[in-house]
Scaffold this motif. Structure first.
Motif, mmCIF file in Angstrom:
data_model
loop_
_atom_site.group_PDB
_atom_site.id
_atom_site.type_symbol
_atom_site.label_atom_id
_atom_site.label_comp_id
_atom_site.label_asym_id
_atom_site.label_seq_id
_atom_site.Cartn_x
_atom_site.Cartn_y
_atom_site.Cartn_z
ATOM 1 N N UNK A 163 41.019 -5.358 -31.099
ATOM 2 C CA UNK A 163 42.129 -4.596 -31.566
ATOM 3 C C UNK A 163 42.137 -4.776 -33.164
ATOM 4 N N UNK A 164 41.160 -4.340 -33.572
ATOM 5 C CA UNK A 164 41.032 -4.373 -35.032
ATOM 6 C C UNK A 164 41.891 -3.395 -35.812
ATOM 7 N N UNK A 165 42.735 -4.040 -36.860
ATOM 8 C CA UNK A 165 43.689 -3.005 -37.447
ATOM 9 C C UNK A 165 43.147 -2.513 -38.855
ATOM 10 N N UNK A 166 42.043 -2.817 -39.308
ATOM 11 C CA UNK A 166 41.534 -2.702 -40.633
ATOM 12 C C UNK A 166 39.962 -2.173 -40.539
ATOM 13 N N UNK A 167 39.471 -1.379 -39.933
ATOM 14 C CA UNK A 167 38.321 -0.822 -39.850
ATOM 15 C C UNK A 167 37.973 0.233 -40.813
ATOM 16 N N UNK A 168 38.101 0.082 -42.067
ATOM 17 C CA UNK A 168 37.635 0.929 -43.195
ATOM 18 C C UNK A 168 36.128 1.360 -42.973
ATOM 19 N N UNK A 169 35.939 2.551 -44.021
ATOM 20 C CA UNK A 169 34.633 2.879 -43.793
ATOM 21 C C UNK A 169 33.492 1.914 -44.485
ATOM 22 N N UNK A 170 34.196 1.221 -45.560
ATOM 23 C CA UNK A 170 33.589 0.409 -46.431
ATOM 24 C C UNK A 170 33.585 -0.897 -45.647
ATOM 25 N N UNK A 171 33.948 -1.105 -44.572
ATOM 26 C CA UNK A 171 33.640 -2.262 -43.802
ATOM 27 C C UNK A 171 32.765 -2.205 -42.769
ATOM 28 N N UNK A 172 31.857 -1.304 -43.153
ATOM 29 C CA UNK A 172 30.681 -0.808 -42.067
ATOM 30 C C UNK A 172 29.228 -0.965 -42.920
ATOM 31 N N UNK A 173 28.449 -1.857 -43.003
ATOM 32 C CA UNK A 173 27.337 -2.035 -43.919
ATOM 33 C C UNK A 173 26.036 -1.634 -43.355
ATOM 34 N N UNK B 285 25.335 -0.228 -50.695
ATOM 35 C CA UNK B 285 26.622 0.580 -50.943
ATOM 36 C C UNK B 285 26.943 1.642 -50.017
ATOM 37 N N UNK B 286 26.134 1.960 -48.874
ATOM 38 C CA UNK B 286 26.269 3.080 -47.929
ATOM 39 C C UNK B 286 27.449 2.419 -47.113
ATOM 40 N N UNK B 287 28.081 3.509 -46.655
ATOM 41 C CA UNK B 287 29.324 3.018 -45.470
ATOM 42 C C UNK B 287 29.372 3.989 -44.296
ATOM 43 N N UNK B 288 30.390 3.754 -43.702
ATOM 44 C CA UNK B 288 30.420 4.627 -42.440
ATOM 45 C C UNK B 288 30.200 6.156 -42.635
ATOM 46 N N UNK B 289 31.191 6.572 -43.338
ATOM 47 C CA UNK B 289 31.372 8.147 -43.308
ATOM 48 C C UNK B 289 29.944 8.804 -43.545
ATOM 49 N N UNK B 290 29.198 8.534 -44.858
ATOM 50 C CA UNK B 290 28.039 9.015 -45.148
ATOM 51 C C UNK B 290 26.972 8.750 -44.098
ATOM 52 N N UNK B 291 26.979 7.849 -43.854
ATOM 53 C CA UNK B 291 25.862 7.168 -42.538
ATOM 54 C C UNK B 291 26.209 7.814 -41.318
ATOM 55 N N UNK B 292 27.542 8.124 -40.861
ATOM 56 C CA UNK B 292 27.550 8.883 -39.600
ATOM 57 C C UNK B 292 26.966 10.196 -39.816
ATOM 58 N N UNK B 293 27.133 10.675 -40.693
ATOM 59 C CA UNK B 293 26.698 12.210 -41.146
ATOM 60 C C UNK B 293 25.359 12.224 -41.107
ATOM 61 N N UNK B 294 24.508 11.403 -41.736
ATOM 62 C CA UNK B 294 23.169 11.489 -42.196
ATOM 63 C C UNK B 294 22.217 10.779 -41.166
ATOM 64 N N UNK B 295 22.782 9.680 -40.365
ATOM 65 C CA UNK B 295 21.866 9.026 -39.783
ATOM 66 C C UNK B 295 22.390 8.786 -38.322
ATOM 67 N N UNK B 296 21.952 10.037 -37.642
ATOM 68 C CA UNK B 296 22.348 10.001 -36.091
ATOM 69 C C UNK B 296 21.666 8.785 -35.324
ATOM 70 N N UNK B 297 20.610 8.264 -35.865
ATOM 71 C CA UNK B 297 19.851 7.114 -35.292
ATOM 72 C C UNK B 297 20.814 6.037 -35.033
ATOM 73 N N UNK B 298 21.761 5.678 -35.956
ATOM 74 C CA UNK B 298 22.741 4.707 -35.827
ATOM 75 C C UNK B 298 23.785 4.885 -35.047
#
Length: 242
Positions: free
Chosen positions: A137-147, A109-122
């Protein structure tokens, strides 16, 4: 299943069973299970996400058939050697018709926003995804689209929902702006460079000639100006953000 080839074989030829519908998706999105019985009775099994063309909402700027873009994004990701998009095939599944069938990424259930803040290794994987989104030219890269899948230190970042990519007009909308102005690593530039001259036929066949030309132009821009841009459009973020 131990190889990508075997997984693609299951997705392409396995028997499909319907598990349920993802109710919060804007287009019809169905969770399915897929089982392939091989010679000798061995069963290979996985879950998948099926998105039929018949379940798409009308879009004024993208033609029907978003499954083509889902498949094209997967093929391009593999051609680049980046492994960003989960394995994706095109199938016709009764009674829903033709659509994209993508391997379901089991995640916590993790997604981009919390992962960016807590996982600099990623962060290197996030930066690579930012380059990929710029390229397609992605028009829809939501935070929840990063798993995130796997286990540390072998964690792998996946990008899902690639149906709104490859438009010929600049439409980049993403939540991954944290790397604006950063240099694109040379190995990523080298991977992209051949696309400025020619797009793989398997990818090009899923896009219009105008979209192929625009993809080549974006590849050329990455080679000539190897840095990530800052938001430039009036609507640089997708909605909802997650």
């Amino acid at each position: 299943m131990t190889t990508l080839v075997e997984l693609l074989d299951v997705l392409q030829h396995g028997e499909v069973g319907f598990v349920g519908q993802l109710s919060d998706s804007s287009n019809l999105t169905v969770l399915v299970d897929v089982t392939l019985v091989r010679d000798g009775g061995q069963e290979d099994y996985c879950w998948g996400i099926f998105k039929p063309e018949a379940g798409e909402r009308y879009l004024h700027d993208f033609p029907a058939g978003l499954w083509r873009r889902e498949r094209a994004a997967y093929l391009l990701s593999e051609w680049l050697g980046w492994g960003i998009v989960p394995p994706t095939v095109v199938r016709e599944i009764v009674p829903l018709g033709v659509g994209s069938l993508q391997y379901y990424v089991d995640n916590d259930g993790s997604h981009y926003f919390p992962l960016y803040e807590t996982r600099p290794d990623l962060h290197p994987q996030f930066l690579r995804m930012a380059v990929f989104d710029l390229l397609v030219n992605n028009t829809d890269r939501k935070s929840g689209h990063v798993l995130l899948a796997g286990s540390h230190p072998a964690d792998h970042v996946w990008g899902i929902d690639q149906g709104l990519c490859f438009h010929q007009d600049p439409k980049l909308r993403t939540v991954i702006w944290d790397f604006a102005h950063e240099a694109i690593p040379p190995e990523l530039v080298d991977a992209v460079e051949p696309l400025a001259g020619e797009v793989p036929e398997e990818v090009a066949s899923l896009l219009s000639p105008e979209e192929v030309a625009a993809l080549q132009s974006r590849a050329s821009r990455i080679v000539r100006l190897p840095w990530l841009p800052e938001p430039q459009s009036e609507f640089p973020y997708p909605w909802p953000l997650v």
